[in-house]
Motif scaffolding. Structure first.
Motif, PDB file in Angstrom:
ATOM      1  N   LEU A 131       0.848  -1.186   0.000  1.00 50.85           N
ATOM      2  CA  LEU A 131       0.000   0.000   0.000  1.00 50.85           C
ATOM      3  C   LEU A 131       0.890   1.245   0.000  1.00 50.85           C
ATOM      4  CD1 LEU A 131      -2.915   1.127   0.234  1.00 50.85           C
ATOM      5  CD2 LEU A 131      -2.612   1.084   2.717  1.00 50.85           C
ATOM      6  N   PHE A 132       0.651   2.124  -0.962  1.00 50.74           N
ATOM      7  CA  PHE A 132       1.452   3.342  -1.077  1.00 50.74           C
ATOM      8  C   PHE A 132       0.576   4.547  -0.740  1.00 50.74           C
ATOM      9  CE2 PHE A 132       3.478   0.193  -3.714  1.00 50.74           C
ATOM     10  CZ  PHE A 132       4.829   0.365  -3.442  1.00 50.74           C
ATOM     11  N   ILE A 133       0.999   5.317   0.256  1.00 49.42           N
ATOM     12  CA  ILE A 133       0.222   6.475   0.706  1.00 49.42           C
ATOM     13  C   ILE A 133       1.090   7.728   0.675  1.00 49.42           C
ATOM     14  CG2 ILE A 133      -1.201   4.999   2.189  1.00 49.42           C
ATOM     15  CD1 ILE A 133       0.294   6.197   4.594  1.00 49.42           C
ATOM     16  N   GLY A 134       0.449   8.896   0.741  1.00 45.78           N
ATOM     17  CA  GLY A 134       1.176  10.156   0.686  1.00 45.78           C
ATOM     18  C   GLY A 134       0.857  11.075   1.851  1.00 45.78           C
ATOM     19  N   TYR A 190       5.798   4.916   1.676  1.00 45.88           N
ATOM     20  CA  TYR A 190       5.563   6.343   1.388  1.00 45.88           C
ATOM     21  C   TYR A 190       5.794   6.631  -0.090  1.00 45.88           C
ATOM     22  CZ  TYR A 190       5.817  11.415   1.675  1.00 45.88           C
ATOM     23  OH  TYR A 190       5.588  12.749   1.499  1.00 45.88           O
ATOM     24  N   ASP A 191       4.826   7.308  -0.706  1.00 39.18           N
ATOM     25  CA  ASP A 191       4.964   7.745  -2.102  1.00 39.18           C
ATOM     26  C   ASP A 191       4.024   8.936  -2.297  1.00 39.18           C
ATOM     27  OD1 ASP A 191       5.112   8.170  -4.805  1.00 39.18           O
ATOM     28  OD2 ASP A 191       4.887   6.060  -5.363  1.00 39.18           O
ATOM     29  N   ASP A 192       4.548  10.130  -2.113  1.00 43.83           N
ATOM     30  CA  ASP A 192       3.692  11.314  -2.177  1.00 43.83           C
ATOM     31  C   ASP A 192       3.357  11.719  -3.612  1.00 43.83           C
ATOM     32  OD1 ASP A 192       2.319  13.201  -0.502  1.00 43.83           O
ATOM     33  OD2 ASP A 192       3.640  14.756  -1.294  1.00 43.83           O
ATOM     34  N   GLU A 193       4.154  11.272  -4.570  1.00 43.44           N
ATOM     35  CA  GLU A 193       3.908  11.646  -5.955  1.00 43.44           C
ATOM     36  C   GLU A 193       2.770  10.856  -6.577  1.00 43.44           C
ATOM     37  OE1 GLU A 193       7.416  11.493  -8.291  1.00 43.44           O
ATOM     38  OE2 GLU A 193       8.480  13.033  -7.123  1.00 43.44           O
TER      39      GLU A 193
END
Length: 281
Positions: free
Chosen positions: A37-40, A105-108
């Motif tokens: 799961l990638f969230i920003g 973490y992946d804000d983009e």
């Protein structure tokens, strides 16, 4: 002398590992697969689960989680800190399924909206208390009660061409299933404001308030919001197991929205003795 010391250390290591193996013999662990799961930080990730969320556990305070307001199966997730170290998130739902996530973490390009399927393979078996009944099981038995041919008699009211009837009481484990029928013989739609279950004193003593204890359904099956003119509806309400004390009775109250065609069914404990035990699925 050094050789002797090395030999002793080796023997002690072998003995300790052998003892540990004996202690843990018989314990079998099966790993539950985790989803990535990638969230920003500047965007919110929303996950829709197939059933009510019972518990949420996050591996780090760097992850913010919150159930959506007014919704029991929707979870909002967001980073509390930019660039946090990878962590985990565990969610248990009321159908006894465990969902495991590795959170990165992946804000983009975070994952924004996710909907999980009702089928999840190889999830460990879990059990809930009566207060947290397995919704998947309750839903299945609600359908069984809906189609069951057993009926009870004598529990009905009629007013202004609206007939309200209790047609069956069923039980499975610690859940009662009440099957109701509403028949609208009029040409005016019957909009439902409330359908409530509560226990009330049979007699109200002068100058004292009548005590009421509301019983909130665990879930309902085929519950209507309105009964169209010259039509009917059958619904099933799953309630936590209860009995009716002496000098009290159960009230099933049907309230019309913006109208006055209200009806009440009053049942004593002997009516519950007519219940049907549902077969185990």
């Amino acid at each position: 002398m050094k050789k002797i010391n090395v030999l002793l250390v080796a023997l002690l290591w072998m003995f300790s590992n052998g003892a540990f193996a004996q202690q843990t013999e018989g314990n079998y662990f099966e790993e539950v697969a985790s989803d990535s799961l990638f969230i920003g930080y500047s965007k919110t990730t929303t996950i829709v689960f197939p059933y009510t969320i019972k518990t949420v556990d996050r591996g780090s305070q760097d992850v913010l989680v919150q159930k959506a307001k007014g919704l029991e199966n929707v979870l909002h997730i967001k980073a509390a800190q930019q660039g946090f170290i990878s962590t985990n998130l565990t969610v248990i739902t009321s159908d006894a399924k465990l969902y495991s996530f590795v959170v990165n973490y992946d804000d983009e390009s975070p994952q924004l909206n996710l909907s999980l399927h009702t089928t999840k393979a190889e999830s460990p078996e879990m059990y809930f208390t009566a207060e947290g009944a397995n919704e998947e099981e309750v839903e299945k038995y609600s359908k069984v009660a809906f189609y069951n041919g057993n009926k009870i008699s004598g529990a009905k009211k009629k007013k202004d061409q609206i007939k309200f009837q209790l047609t069956g009481i069923f039980i499975r484990d610690d859940v009662l299933y009440y099957r109701t029928r509403v028949l609208n013989d009029s040409k005016i739609n019957y909009d439902i404001d409330q359908l409530r279950f509560f226990i009330r004193d049979s007699k109200k003593v002068k100058r004292t308030a009548s005590q009421e204890l509301e019983i909130v359904p665990i879930m309902s099956y085929n519950k209507p919001t309105a009964i169209k003119g010259e039509s009917e509806n059958t619904a099933v309400f799953a309630l936590p197991k209860f009995t009716i004390p002496d000098k009290k009775h159960l009230v099933i109250q049907l309230i019309e929205k913006n109208g006055g065609r209200h009806l009440e069914l009053r049942l004593k404990n002997k009516k519950l003795l007519q219940l049907t035990v549902l077969p185990k699925l």
